[in-house]
Scaffold this motif. Structure first.
Motif, PDB file in Angstrom:
ATOM      1  N   ASP A   1     -12.602  -7.196  10.796  1.00  0.00           N
ATOM      2  CA  ASP A   1     -11.992  -5.897  11.083  1.00  0.00           C
ATOM      3  C   ASP A   1     -10.857  -5.587  10.123  1.00  0.00           C
ATOM      4  OD1 ASP A   1     -13.345  -4.731  13.035  1.00  0.00           O
ATOM      5  OD2 ASP A   1     -11.773  -4.894  14.588  1.00  0.00           O
ATOM      6  N   ALA A   2      -9.961  -6.589   9.963  1.00  0.00           N
ATOM      7  CA  ALA A   2      -8.820  -6.410   9.057  1.00  0.00           C
ATOM      8  C   ALA A   2      -9.331  -6.169   7.640  1.00  0.00           C
ATOM      9  CB  ALA A   2      -7.922  -7.646   9.100  1.00  0.00           C
ATOM     10  N   MET A   3     -10.367  -6.902   7.253  1.00  0.00           N
ATOM     11  CA  MET A   3     -10.920  -6.764   5.900  1.00  0.00           C
ATOM     12  C   MET A   3     -11.447  -5.346   5.682  1.00  0.00           C
ATOM     13  SD  MET A   3     -13.987  -9.018   4.270  1.00  0.00           S
ATOM     14  CE  MET A   3     -15.455  -8.097   4.690  1.00  0.00           C
TER      15      MET A   3
ATOM     16  N   LEU B   1       0.831  -1.212   0.000  1.00  0.00           N
ATOM     17  CA  LEU B   1       0.000   0.000   0.000  1.00  0.00           C
ATOM     18  C   LEU B   1       0.861   1.257   0.000  1.00  0.00           C
ATOM     19  CD1 LEU B   1      -2.748  -1.289   2.430  1.00  0.00           C
ATOM     20  CD2 LEU B   1      -3.117  -0.567   0.049  1.00  0.00           C
ATOM     21  N   ALA B   2       1.978   1.228   0.718  1.00  0.00           N
ATOM     22  CA  ALA B   2       2.859   2.405   0.752  1.00  0.00           C
ATOM     23  C   ALA B   2       3.401   2.694  -0.653  1.00  0.00           C
ATOM     24  CB  ALA B   2       4.010   2.174   1.733  1.00  0.00           C
ATOM     25  N   GLU B   3       3.780   1.646  -1.380  1.00  0.00           N
ATOM     26  CA  GLU B   3       4.293   1.850  -2.749  1.00  0.00           C
ATOM     27  C   GLU B   3       3.193   2.375  -3.668  1.00  0.00           C
ATOM     28  OE1 GLU B   3       7.323   1.967  -3.425  1.00  0.00           O
ATOM     29  OE2 GLU B   3       8.006   1.097  -1.546  1.00  0.00           O
ATOM     30  N   LEU B   4       1.984   1.866  -3.491  1.00  0.00           N
ATOM     31  CA  LEU B   4       0.875   2.323  -4.338  1.00  0.00           C
ATOM     32  C   LEU B   4       0.512   3.777  -4.023  1.00  0.00           C
ATOM     33  CD1 LEU B   4      -1.229  -0.966  -4.267  1.00  0.00           C
ATOM     34  CD2 LEU B   4       0.013  -0.028  -6.239  1.00  0.00           C
ATOM     35  N   ARG B   5       0.594   4.141  -2.740  1.00  0.00           N
ATOM     36  CA  ARG B   5       0.319   5.544  -2.379  1.00  0.00           C
ATOM     37  C   ARG B   5       1.355   6.468  -3.019  1.00  0.00           C
ATOM     38  NH1 ARG B   5      -1.137   3.348   2.834  1.00  0.00           N
ATOM     39  NH2 ARG B   5       1.001   3.640   3.539  1.00  0.00           N
ATOM     40  N   ARG B   6       2.596   6.003  -3.063  1.00  0.00           N
ATOM     41  CA  ARG B   6       3.653   6.803  -3.731  1.00  0.00           C
ATOM     42  C   ARG B   6       3.318   6.980  -5.209  1.00  0.00           C
ATOM     43  NH1 ARG B   6       9.278   6.732  -2.826  1.00  0.00           N
ATOM     44  NH2 ARG B   6       9.491   5.466  -4.705  1.00  0.00           N
ATOM     45  N   ALA B   7       2.873   5.890  -5.830  1.00  0.00           N
ATOM     46  CA  ALA B   7       2.534   5.956  -7.257  1.00  0.00           C
ATOM     47  C   ALA B   7       1.376   6.930  -7.473  1.00  0.00           C
ATOM     48  CB  ALA B   7       2.166   4.561  -7.771  1.00  0.00           C
TER      49      ALA B   7
ATOM     50  N   ARG C   1     -20.138   7.114  -2.731  1.00  0.00           N
ATOM     51  CA  ARG C   1     -19.809   8.136  -1.711  1.00  0.00           C
ATOM     52  C   ARG C   1     -18.718   7.608  -0.771  1.00  0.00           C
ATOM     53  NH1 ARG C   1     -24.317   8.261   1.271  1.00  0.00           N
ATOM     54  NH2 ARG C   1     -25.492   8.732  -0.624  1.00  0.00           N
ATOM     55  N   ARG C   2     -18.908   6.368  -0.303  1.00  0.00           N
ATOM     56  CA  ARG C   2     -17.954   5.798   0.662  1.00  0.00           C
ATOM     57  C   ARG C   2     -16.539   5.746   0.065  1.00  0.00           C
ATOM     58  NH1 ARG C   2     -16.811   0.696   1.410  1.00  0.00           N
ATOM     59  NH2 ARG C   2     -18.646  -0.019   0.266  1.00  0.00           N
ATOM     60  N   TYR C   3     -16.410   5.242  -1.161  1.00  0.00           N
ATOM     61  CA  TYR C   3     -15.058   5.134  -1.731  1.00  0.00           C
ATOM     62  C   TYR C   3     -14.490   6.498  -2.131  1.00  0.00           C
ATOM     63  CZ  TYR C   3     -15.065   0.099  -1.407  1.00  0.00           C
ATOM     64  OH  TYR C   3     -15.067  -1.174  -0.916  1.00  0.00           O
ATOM     65  N   ARG C   4     -15.353   7.416  -2.518  1.00  0.00           N
ATOM     66  CA  ARG C   4     -14.834   8.762  -2.829  1.00  0.00           C
ATOM     67  C   ARG C   4     -14.362   9.462  -1.550  1.00  0.00           C
ATOM     68  NH1 ARG C   4     -15.007  11.584  -7.292  1.00  0.00           N
ATOM     69  NH2 ARG C   4     -16.152  13.388  -6.510  1.00  0.00           N
ATOM     70  N   GLN C   5     -15.060   9.169  -0.448  1.00  0.00           N
ATOM     71  CA  GLN C   5     -14.595   9.746   0.829  1.00  0.00           C
ATOM     72  C   GLN C   5     -13.217   9.207   1.218  1.00  0.00           C
ATOM     73  OE1 GLN C   5     -17.909   8.954   3.407  1.00  0.00           O
ATOM     74  NE2 GLN C   5     -18.938  10.869   2.871  1.00  0.00           N
ATOM     75  N   HIS C   6     -12.917   7.980   0.771  1.00  0.00           N
ATOM     76  CA  HIS C   6     -11.591   7.416   1.036  1.00  0.00           C
ATOM     77  C   HIS C   6     -10.525   8.044   0.135  1.00  0.00           C
ATOM     78  CE1 HIS C   6     -12.431   4.430   3.991  1.00  0.00           C
ATOM     79  NE2 HIS C   6     -13.271   3.752   3.243  1.00  0.00           N
ATOM     80  N   GLY C   7     -10.954   8.825  -0.851  1.00  0.00           N
ATOM     81  CA  GLY C   7      -9.972   9.533  -1.664  1.00  0.00           C
ATOM     82  C   GLY C   7      -9.813   9.029  -3.092  1.00  0.00           C
TER      83      GLY C   7
ATOM     84  N   GLU D   1      -8.056   1.122   3.181  1.00  0.00           N
ATOM     85  CA  GLU D   1      -6.699   1.599   2.844  1.00  0.00           C
ATOM     86  C   GLU D   1      -6.388   1.384   1.365  1.00  0.00           C
ATOM     87  OE1 GLU D   1      -3.252   0.971   5.195  1.00  0.00           O
ATOM     88  OE2 GLU D   1      -4.456   0.554   6.991  1.00  0.00           O
ATOM     89  N   GLY D   2      -6.902   0.274   0.813  1.00  0.00           N
ATOM     90  CA  GLY D   2      -6.731   0.014  -0.623  1.00  0.00           C
ATOM     91  C   GLY D   2      -7.343   1.143  -1.434  1.00  0.00           C
ATOM     92  N   ALA D   3      -8.540   1.557  -1.040  1.00  0.00           N
ATOM     93  CA  ALA D   3      -9.213   2.653  -1.754  1.00  0.00           C
ATOM     94  C   ALA D   3      -8.438   3.956  -1.610  1.00  0.00           C
ATOM     95  CB  ALA D   3     -10.637   2.813  -1.233  1.00  0.00           C
ATOM     96  N   ARG D   4      -7.885   4.180  -0.415  1.00  0.00           N
ATOM     97  CA  ARG D   4      -7.110   5.412  -0.186  1.00  0.00           C
ATOM     98  C   ARG D   4      -5.859   5.472  -1.052  1.00  0.00           C
ATOM     99  NH1 ARG D   4      -9.178   6.133   4.758  1.00  0.00           N
ATOM    100  NH2 ARG D   4      -8.229   4.272   5.631  1.00  0.00           N
ATOM    101  N   ALA D   5      -5.322   4.302  -1.377  1.00  0.00           N
ATOM    102  CA  ALA D   5      -4.109   4.246  -2.201  1.00  0.00           C
ATOM    103  C   ALA D   5      -4.436   4.327  -3.697  1.00  0.00           C
ATOM    104  CB  ALA D   5      -3.344   2.954  -1.909  1.00  0.00           C
ATOM    105  N   SER D   6      -5.732   4.402  -4.034  1.00  0.00           N
ATOM    106  CA  SER D   6      -6.152   4.274  -5.436  1.00  0.00           C
ATOM    107  C   SER D   6      -6.730   5.565  -5.989  1.00  0.00           C
ATOM    108  CB  SER D   6      -7.227   3.190  -5.552  1.00  0.00           C
ATOM    109  OG  SER D   6      -6.750   1.995  -4.988  1.00  0.00           O
ATOM    110  N   THR D   7      -6.692   5.665  -7.311  1.00  0.00           N
ATOM    111  CA  THR D   7      -7.391   6.768  -7.981  1.00  0.00           C
ATOM    112  C   THR D   7      -8.725   6.288  -8.525  1.00  0.00           C
ATOM    113  OG1 THR D   7      -6.246   6.266 -10.052  1.00  0.00           O
ATOM    114  CG2 THR D   7      -5.232   7.899  -8.643  1.00  0.00           C
ATOM    115  N   LEU D   8      -8.824   4.979  -8.786  1.00  0.00           N
ATOM    116  CA  LEU D   8     -10.027   4.401  -9.392  1.00  0.00           C
ATOM    117  C   LEU D   8     -10.394   3.137  -8.623  1.00  0.00           C
ATOM    118  CD1 LEU D   8     -12.068   3.773 -11.687  1.00  0.00           C
ATOM    119  CD2 LEU D   8     -10.161   2.952 -13.064  1.00  0.00           C
TER     120      LEU D   8
END
Ligand code: ADP
Length: 305
Positions: free
Chosen positions: A175-177, A147-153, A212-218, A183-190
């Motif tokens: 919970d982990a899921m 996720l850190a590498e994807l956030r960098r990208a 709405r939920r995924y757009r709120q994640h960024g 976090e996956g959504a936060r690291a993504s543009t789409l």
């Protein structure tokens, strides 16, 4: 203008039963299926690579050969001593399919264990694709590395696409899921979720709620797939429903969502028009569900244009 597409995840050996009871061997897995359809739909000036880890056994060799023979790059695939690929079997009983998996100790679980190698592969790519299954099979630490590498990208403007592909059984806890899919959504543009899964596991009561939920994640864009109802695109410009293509007889819905994603990305990268891309993806997914198996050959996907 071409580029480099990298899909990250697990491809497994697939065993399915032929009519005579013999077992048929194939290779499949959500992120690999999407790479397959991206390769089939992208112009040749785009490369499509798969990122995973495999073992050093004959089955791993065969899987690599299979990928290479179908135009999917394998240069980033690490080989782990003494490991093997994951395996699943499709059981058919009275027309109903069920799946048995042997993937707990597959090589792919280590795909993000070498952080330097992961970074090099992601830095060399223009577009990244991964799924909730990719995250689910990793240790918590390795998922954070990925996720850190994807956030960098994402931070430097690359397209990062994510299909949450929610499979509760793969996760150590709900919970982990929930946390890691966020976090996956936060690291993504789409983000490219399926509404059924989102409603079942996040309690969304509408497609607008999922967007709405995924757009709120960024995520800048969310494309929500909803089977025969079609797909809804949510961006700053609002929401647009693109209907599915009517199909006389559904043969096998395996890979409907994966093929939609691969075709959508191929068209979107070429034309930069998400609505046109969703129309194209609906045509490809409709062809895929009228054929057997996860990987429909490219010659059966030809469209009029
Ligand atoms: P998933 O496989 O991820 O659950 P969906 O079932 O939502 O994904 O299907 C993905 C896409 O496949 C849909 O957006 C639609 O274009 C196409 N599709 C799926 N089922 C049908 C169907 N019965 N008829 C026509 N198109 C379908």
């Amino acid at each position: 203008m071409g580029g480099r597409f990298l899909s990250i995840g697990e491809c497994m050996v697939e065993l399915s039963q032929a009519k005579d009871g013999h077992l048929r061997k194939g290779f499949a897995g959500d992120t690999f299926n999407t790479a397959w359809y991206a390769r089939a739909c992208m112009p040749q000036d785009w490369s499509v690579d798969y990122f995973t880890a495999l073992g050093d056994d004959a089955m791993s060799d065969e899987m690599l050969d299979f990928m290479g023979a179908h135009g999917i790059g394998t240069a980033n695939i690490r080989r782990l001593l003494g490991k093997t690929p994951g395996l699943y079997m499709i059981n058919l009983k009275d027309g109903e399919r069920s799946f048995s998996y042997w993937r707990d100790s597959s090589a792919a679980r280590q795909l993000a264990a070498d952080g330097d190698q992961l970074r090099t592969a992601i830095e060399a790519s223009d577009v990244l694709y991964f799924s909730g299954i990719t995250l689910a099979i990793l240790s918590h630490e390795d998922a954070e590395t990925l996720l850190a590498e994807l956030r960098r990208a994402k931070a430097i403007g690359k397209l990062v696409a994510f299909d949450p592909n929610i499979r509760p059984r793969l996760w150590s806890s709900l919970d982990a899921m929930h946390t890691l899919i966020g976090e996956g959504a936060r690291a993504s543009t789409l983000v490219m979720p399926s509404f059924d899964d989102e409603a079942a596991h996040f309690g969304d009561d509408s497609i607008a709620g999922t967007i709405r939920r995924y757009r709120q994640h960024g995520a800048n864009m969310v494309v929500v797939k909803n089977g025969p109802e079609g797909a809804t695109i949510g961006t700053d410009a609002g929401e647009t429903l693109v209907p599915a293509v009517k199909v006389a007889k559904v043969v096998d819905t395996t890979s409907a969502g994966d093929s939609f994603n691969g075709a959508f990305l191929a068209d979107y990268l070429e034309h930069d028009d998400p609505i046109a891309a969703a129309h194209f993806a609906a045509v490809i997914a409709a062809k895929v569900i009228q054929e057997h198996g996860a990987l429909v050959p490219p010659e059966k996907l030809q469209t009029a244009d």
